[in-house]
Design a protein around this motif. Sequence first.
Motif, PDB file in Angstrom:
ATOM      1  N   ASP A  42      -6.703   4.626  -6.668  1.00 17.26           N
ATOM      2  CA  ASP A  42      -7.957   5.345  -6.851  1.00 17.26           C
ATOM      3  C   ASP A  42      -8.172   6.248  -5.635  1.00 17.26           C
ATOM      4  N   ALA A  43      -9.353   6.803  -5.505  1.00 20.05           N
ATOM      5  CA  ALA A  43      -9.590   7.762  -4.426  1.00 20.05           C
ATOM      6  C   ALA A  43      -9.954   7.111  -3.098  1.00 20.05           C
ATOM      7  N   PHE A  44     -10.478   5.884  -3.113  1.00 17.50           N
ATOM      8  CA  PHE A  44     -10.954   5.309  -1.857  1.00 17.50           C
ATOM      9  C   PHE A  44     -10.402   3.917  -1.560  1.00 17.50           C
ATOM     10  N   PHE A  45     -10.666   2.955  -2.422  1.00 19.32           N
ATOM     11  CA  PHE A  45     -10.376   1.562  -2.087  1.00 19.32           C
ATOM     12  C   PHE A  45      -8.887   1.257  -1.946  1.00 19.32           C
ATOM     13  N   MET A  46      -8.066   1.764  -2.840  1.00 19.11           N
ATOM     14  CA  MET A  46      -6.634   1.498  -2.741  1.00 19.11           C
ATOM     15  C   MET A  46      -6.002   2.159  -1.519  1.00 19.11           C
ATOM     16  N   PRO A  47      -6.357   3.401  -1.166  1.00 20.56           N
ATOM     17  CA  PRO A  47      -5.802   3.947   0.078  1.00 20.56           C
ATOM     18  C   PRO A  47      -6.199   3.125   1.314  1.00 20.56           C
ATOM     19  N   VAL A  48      -7.452   2.663   1.354  1.00 22.07           N
ATOM     20  CA  VAL A  48      -7.888   1.831   2.475  1.00 22.07           C
ATOM     21  C   VAL A  48      -7.061   0.555   2.527  1.00 22.07           C
ATOM     22  N   LEU A  49      -6.910  -0.087   1.381  1.00 22.86           N
ATOM     23  CA  LEU A  49      -6.125  -1.318   1.307  1.00 22.86           C
ATOM     24  C   LEU A  49      -4.665  -1.064   1.667  1.00 22.86           C
ATOM     25  N   LEU A  50      -4.108   0.027   1.183  1.00 24.95           N
ATOM     26  CA  LEU A  50      -2.721   0.365   1.464  1.00 24.95           C
ATOM     27  C   LEU A  50      -2.507   0.654   2.953  1.00 24.95           C
ATOM     28  N   GLY A  51      -3.423   1.385   3.579  1.00 30.41           N
ATOM     29  CA  GLY A  51      -3.312   1.662   5.011  1.00 30.41           C
ATOM     30  C   GLY A  51      -3.433   0.404   5.848  1.00 30.41           C
ATOM     31  N   PHE A  52      -4.366  -0.466   5.481  1.00 29.11           N
ATOM     32  CA  PHE A  52      -4.567  -1.723   6.208  1.00 29.11           C
ATOM     33  C   PHE A  52      -3.371  -2.656   6.027  1.00 29.11           C
ATOM     34  N   ALA A  84      -8.342   6.055   7.889  1.00 26.52           N
ATOM     35  CA  ALA A  84      -7.706   7.377   7.848  1.00 26.52           C
ATOM     36  C   ALA A  84      -6.997   7.636   6.523  1.00 26.52           C
ATOM     37  N   ALA A  85      -6.697   6.588   5.781  1.00 28.86           N
ATOM     38  CA  ALA A  85      -5.916   6.748   4.560  1.00 28.86           C
ATOM     39  C   ALA A  85      -6.601   7.607   3.487  1.00 28.86           C
ATOM     40  N   PRO A  86      -7.868   7.388   3.128  1.00 31.75           N
ATOM     41  CA  PRO A  86      -8.445   8.224   2.064  1.00 31.75           C
ATOM     42  C   PRO A  86      -8.439   9.725   2.364  1.00 31.75           C
ATOM     43  N   PRO A  87      -8.868  10.186   3.556  1.00 35.02           N
ATOM     44  CA  PRO A  87      -8.795  11.632   3.779  1.00 35.02           C
ATOM     45  C   PRO A  87      -7.363  12.165   3.849  1.00 35.02           C
TER      46      PRO A  87
END
Length: 169
Positions: A95-105, A147-150
């Motif tokens: 998705d646009a926010f939660f998965m990138p955050v989870l993936l970066g973490f 930093a992942a979502p942007p």
Amino acid sequence: MIKTLLSSTLISSLFLLIQTTWLKNGLFWGVVPDFTLVVILWIAYYNRDNQGVLTGFLSGIVGDAMSSSPFGYLSFIYIVPAYMASLLRRAMELDAFFMPVLLGFAGTIAKGLASVVLLVIFGSGKINAYALGDFHFWMEAALNGAAAPPLFWLLRKAKRVLVAKRAGD
């Protein structure tokens, strides 16, 4: 695929150069987010083949050439999260926010675990590993998640040069 591999390695190496020169003192409490890792995770997620793993390897070689780490160290710790992201692509939709955050973490945690594996194999005289209980490690994981979502949004704008097309696509 060659064009995609070269462009993704160039972009991730550019982020590596930025984070080691302009951000060398850190953003918060001396911690530098690993933008290169986030780029590699995006590439690994969006490409069907092992594009992210190859990009992680090549970017790691560039990083090893720029640093005093043993040759292949950064390559290994970038390959592990890239492989994890390529496996995750099969199981989850981004998705646009939660998965990138989870993936970066989670990618940062995988990177830290990979460094500990190298520490166990080669010993503390040759390898510096992340201290998984250290505040700075968790701060880096949080910064990479933030930093992942942007970064994912910016990389989506360059999708045509960063994602390899297969015959019939």
